[in-house]
Design a protein around this motif. Structure first.
Motif, PDB file in Angstrom:
ATOM      1  N   GLN A 229       0.604  -1.436  -0.390  1.00  0.00           N
ATOM      2  CA  GLN A 229      -0.032  -0.020   0.359  1.00  0.00           C
ATOM      3  C   GLN A 229       1.037   1.312  -0.307  1.00  0.00           C
ATOM      4  N   ALA A 230       1.840   1.567   0.762  1.00  0.00           N
ATOM      5  CA  ALA A 230       2.634   2.561   0.951  1.00  0.00           C
ATOM      6  C   ALA A 230       3.673   2.975  -0.227  1.00  0.00           C
ATOM      7  N   TYR A 231       4.211   1.814  -0.930  1.00  0.00           N
ATOM      8  CA  TYR A 231       5.988   1.660  -1.797  1.00  0.00           C
ATOM      9  C   TYR A 231       5.461   1.092  -2.844  1.00  0.00           C
ATOM     10  N   LEU A 232       4.551   0.437  -2.960  1.00  0.00           N
ATOM     11  CA  LEU A 232       4.319  -0.407  -4.736  1.00  0.00           C
ATOM     12  C   LEU A 232       2.770  -0.496  -5.473  1.00  0.00           C
ATOM     13  N   ASP A 233       3.091   0.006  -6.621  1.00  0.00           N
ATOM     14  CA  ASP A 233       2.695   0.355  -8.090  1.00  0.00           C
ATOM     15  C   ASP A 233       1.485  -0.512  -8.079  1.00  0.00           C
ATOM     16  N   PRO A 234      -0.171  -0.440  -7.676  1.00  0.00           N
ATOM     17  CA  PRO A 234      -1.000  -1.380  -7.787  1.00  0.00           C
ATOM     18  C   PRO A 234      -1.018  -2.318  -8.447  1.00  0.00           C
ATOM     19  N   ILE A 235      -0.677  -1.744 -10.095  1.00  0.00           N
ATOM     20  CA  ILE A 235      -1.419  -2.239 -11.564  1.00  0.00           C
ATOM     21  C   ILE A 235      -0.119  -3.063 -12.051  1.00  0.00           C
ATOM     22  N   SER A 236       1.002  -3.071 -11.737  1.00  0.00           N
ATOM     23  CA  SER A 236       2.726  -2.926 -12.433  1.00  0.00           C
ATOM     24  C   SER A 236       3.007  -4.158 -11.049  1.00  0.00           C
ATOM     25  N   GLY A 237       2.618  -3.879 -10.172  1.00  0.00           N
ATOM     26  CA  GLY A 237       3.728  -4.976  -8.942  1.00  0.00           C
ATOM     27  C   GLY A 237       4.921  -3.876  -8.743  1.00  0.00           C
ATOM     28  N   TYR A 299      20.229  -6.089  -7.118  1.00  0.00           N
ATOM     29  CA  TYR A 299      20.449  -4.775  -6.299  1.00  0.00           C
ATOM     30  C   TYR A 299      19.709  -3.441  -7.252  1.00  0.00           C
ATOM     31  N   THR A 300      18.687  -4.138  -8.205  1.00  0.00           N
ATOM     32  CA  THR A 300      18.591  -3.820  -9.414  1.00  0.00           C
ATOM     33  C   THR A 300      16.499  -3.325  -8.629  1.00  0.00           C
ATOM     34  N   THR A 301      16.568  -2.055  -9.448  1.00  0.00           N
ATOM     35  CA  THR A 301      15.120  -1.445  -8.396  1.00  0.00           C
ATOM     36  C   THR A 301      14.549  -0.736  -9.685  1.00  0.00           C
ATOM     37  N   ILE A 302      13.379  -1.203 -10.248  1.00  0.00           N
ATOM     38  CA  ILE A 302      12.128  -1.239 -10.804  1.00  0.00           C
ATOM     39  C   ILE A 302      11.227  -0.251  -9.876  1.00  0.00           C
ATOM     40  N   ALA A 303      10.759   1.259 -10.860  1.00  0.00           N
ATOM     41  CA  ALA A 303       9.981   1.444 -10.291  1.00  0.00           C
ATOM     42  C   ALA A 303       8.714   1.885 -11.230  1.00  0.00           C
ATOM     43  N   ARG A 304       7.306   2.235 -10.821  1.00  0.00           N
ATOM     44  CA  ARG A 304       6.081   2.705 -12.204  1.00  0.00           C
ATOM     45  C   ARG A 304       6.666   4.299 -11.285  1.00  0.00           C
TER      46      ARG A 304
END
Length: 636
Positions: A229-237, A299-304
């Motif tokens: 809820q705090a840190y995740l994009d709900p559609i892409s995961g 250690y890759t971080t992928i974000a939307r």
């Protein structure tokens, strides 16, 4: 049973003592009475002034007959006026009874004096002393027989009770073992025994274990949901903008070397407009899946970041690989566009930033926006790379390898020890930070760890560090405990696992002063190898810790299998604790560890205010600049 037999033996010995003592006296009385009927005739014919040798011999024989030497120590006859007549002494030691028994049990001699009377005239006096030799012999026989018989009864009874209750003991042992390990989850239910009373207890234990497991899973799932809820994009995961910014801040404090990519595409908006929301959501999930499949760096971080923007952070990545990554990502979007049925063409632009020097998060994000703007200005390429103007020339693979070889051969490593402190201000351990000092050049771990992982020589590096610390602990028993970080490439190396097994088996004397820290990503992506390595470490009673706890969005159920001694909370959760959402997530993931009796240690704690806030969130300890106020860092 032992008490009953002991009482029985004591009663038997007590009664036997009195019976033998009474019998000892009664026998003497019988002998005296017999003598009083024999001696009067022999004494009445004697002259007190003249007694022949023959008469003397006859009296001695009579006394020996009436009072056997084996039973009497002394027997004497006197005339009626107390003039001595005959005296016989038979003092003999008691040889058939142990001396300790005679000292322990006292049976006194029986002394008696009688007047010998013949037709109402006193003709003599009889004095004698009955020996306790016979009584001691009888009582020793009784004591020995009683003791042996009762010991045999006790042994026989004990064996019988053991055989009868063996089945019950087996069930109780299982219950005791389960009671000691009741907090270890994922245990198979105990088999129900035949005994009805124990069966009820076993059912209760099984139900309790099941409920504990359910509660932990519920807590772990709650922590995951809060993080999502705090840190995740709900559609892409994928992570959202807040998560990505926190990861950038954490990375810049750790290493500040690597690459970032900012991707902006019109593809998603076009899909929503032309295909509808369901198709648009499906496309976003497809893009996220393709990015996760293609980008496999550690250690890759992928974000939307927004509807049409994605961002990628890869620490310790070279500029050449960053450019190659940009082309791979662009190809993902081109393939999707080519396979779509969109009427209007979609565009995708990628801005790349490569840095090696210290920079603030805001400056970095500005450079990332500038790179994206440049990409839009070059539609024929759609990719733009900005290199940090302040960065120094980067070493190539072979140069890093040569430097590491030289560092190991010439011992150019320097070690700094940072304390991890518990709530009571006691030091839980000192984390080992490694650096290379060559001439005037200083290389921190953040600079060369990426090269180590890229060259797949983590095992080579870890062995040197571990041996160095082990030797220091053996040389000085007053230092430690130390915590050594293990690289991801070592965890997947079977030869390293075998080597560590042998090393730890030969150094169990320092087990309480050495911890091994593993990255959370290893527990998630390489679960089997990580579990094997942890089981070896624990077999010899060394400590295990998990670093970057909570960084990844996968389930926290790996804690049950690894069961570490402590976890170090990812900096993204300990930064800016005034954010209520962040505090709630932190409390949740710490409570999950706390339920398994695992210490949760906050990292990069810098201020007293931050420390006070953490104390309310199930945090067991802390580490960072604040600990340097209390404990001087040591550099070697």
């Amino acid at each position: 049973m032992c008490s009953v037999l002991s009482i029985s033996a004591g009663t038997q010995l007590y009664t036997g003592y009195h019976v033998i003592s009474d019998q000892h006296i009664a026998t003497a009385h019988e002998d005296i009475n017999r003598a009083l009927t024999t001696l009067p005739d022999k004494l009445s014919i004697l002259d007190s002034l003249i007694i022949s040798r023959q008469q003397e011999v006859q009296l001695v024989d009579t006394l020996n007959y009436l009072f056997p030497p084996q039973q009497y120590n002394h027997a004497s006859l006197l005339f009626a006026d107390s003039t001595p007549l005959i005296r016989i002494d038979n003092n003999r030691d008691i040889t058939n009874v142990p001396q300790w028994f005679q000292s322990l049990i006292k049976i006194p001699e029986h002394h008696e004096k009688r007047i010998i009377n013949n037709d109402d005239f006193d003709v003599g006096i009889l004095e004698l002393s009955a020996s306790s030799r016979w009584a001691y012999t009888k009582y020793w026989q009784l004591f020995s027989n009683t003791l042996i018989s009762h010991l045999l009864l006790m042994l026989t009874g004990g064996c019988a009770i053991y055989l009868i209750s063996k089945k019950h003991f087996t069930s109780l042992r299982k219950l005791t073992t389960r009671a000691y390990n009741i907090d270890n989850l994922n245990q198979a239910p105990l088999a129900l025994p035949d005994e009805s009373d124990i069966k009820t207890i076993v059912r209760a234990f099984n139900k309790l274990s099941y409920q504990l497991d359910v509660n932990f899973k519920s807590q772990a799932n709650e922590a995951v949901k809060l993080r999502e809820q705090a840190y995740l994009d709900p559609i892409s995961g994928l992570g959202n903008r807040s998560f990505f910014i926190h990861q950038i801040s954490s990375w810049l404090d750790e290493s500040h070397k690597g690459g970032l990519a900012l991707i902006q595409t019109t593809l998603i908006s076009d899909y929503y407009e032309q295909e509808g929301y369901q198709a648009g959501d499906k496309l976003i999930k497809q893009i996220a899946a393709r990015l996760n499949d293609v980008i496999s760096y550690n250690y890759t971080t992928i974000a939307r970041l927004s509807r049409d923007e994605f961002a990628i952070l890869i620490p310790n990545l070279s500029s050449e690989k960053l450019e190659l990554l940009g082309k791979m990502v662009l190809k993902i979007f081109d393939d999707i566009v080519n396979n779509s049925k969109l009427v209007s063409p979609s565009t995708t632009d990628i801005g790349l930033v490569y840095i090696e020097a210290q920079i603030s998060p805001s400056q970095l994000l500005t450079q990332l926006d500038n790179a994206l703007t440049q990409a839009k200005l070059t539609p024929h390429k759609s990719i733009a790379l900005i290199k940090d103007p302040n960065s120094h020339s980067s070493l190539g693979k072979q140069q890093w390898k040569q430097l590491l070889e030289q560092a190991i051969n010439e011992d150019l490593f320097q070690y700094k020890f940072q304390p991890a402190t518990l709530e009571d201000k006691s030091v839980y351990h000192y984390e080992v930070f490694t650096a290379i000092q060559k001439n005037k050049n200083f290389f921190s771990a953040g600079q060369f760890l990426g090269a180590i992982e890229d060259l797949k020589i983590g095992s080579w590096f870890d062995r040197h560090v571990i041996v160095t610390i082990v030797n220091r602990l053996n040389a000085d028993r007053t230092i430690g405990p130390f915590a050594i970080n293990i690289t991801n490439s070592s965890i997947g190396d079977p030869s390293f696992t075998r080597w560590l097994d042998q090393l730890l088996s030969n150094n169990t004397q320092i087990a309480s002063r050495l911890f091994f820290e593993l990255q959370e990503i290893s527990c998630i992506r390489n679960t089997d190898a990580t579990s094997l390595l942890c089981s070896i470490i624990k077999r010899y009673h060394f400590g295990v810790g998990i670093d970057n706890y909570g960084r990844h969005f996968q389930s926290l159920n790996y804690l049950k299998e690894i069961n570490p001694d402590y976890v170090k909370i990812d900096y993204a959760y300990t930064y800016q604790l005034n954010d209520q959402t962040k505090s709630t997530v932190l409390s949740s993931i710490c409570r999950t560890a706390h339920s398994l009796d695992i210490k949760a240690i906050a990292t990069r704690v810098e201020t007293e205010t931050q420390l006070e806030r953490l104390s309310d969130l199930f945090v067991s300890g802390y580490q960072g600049f604040i600990t340097e106020k209390y404990t001087q860092l040591e550099t070697v």
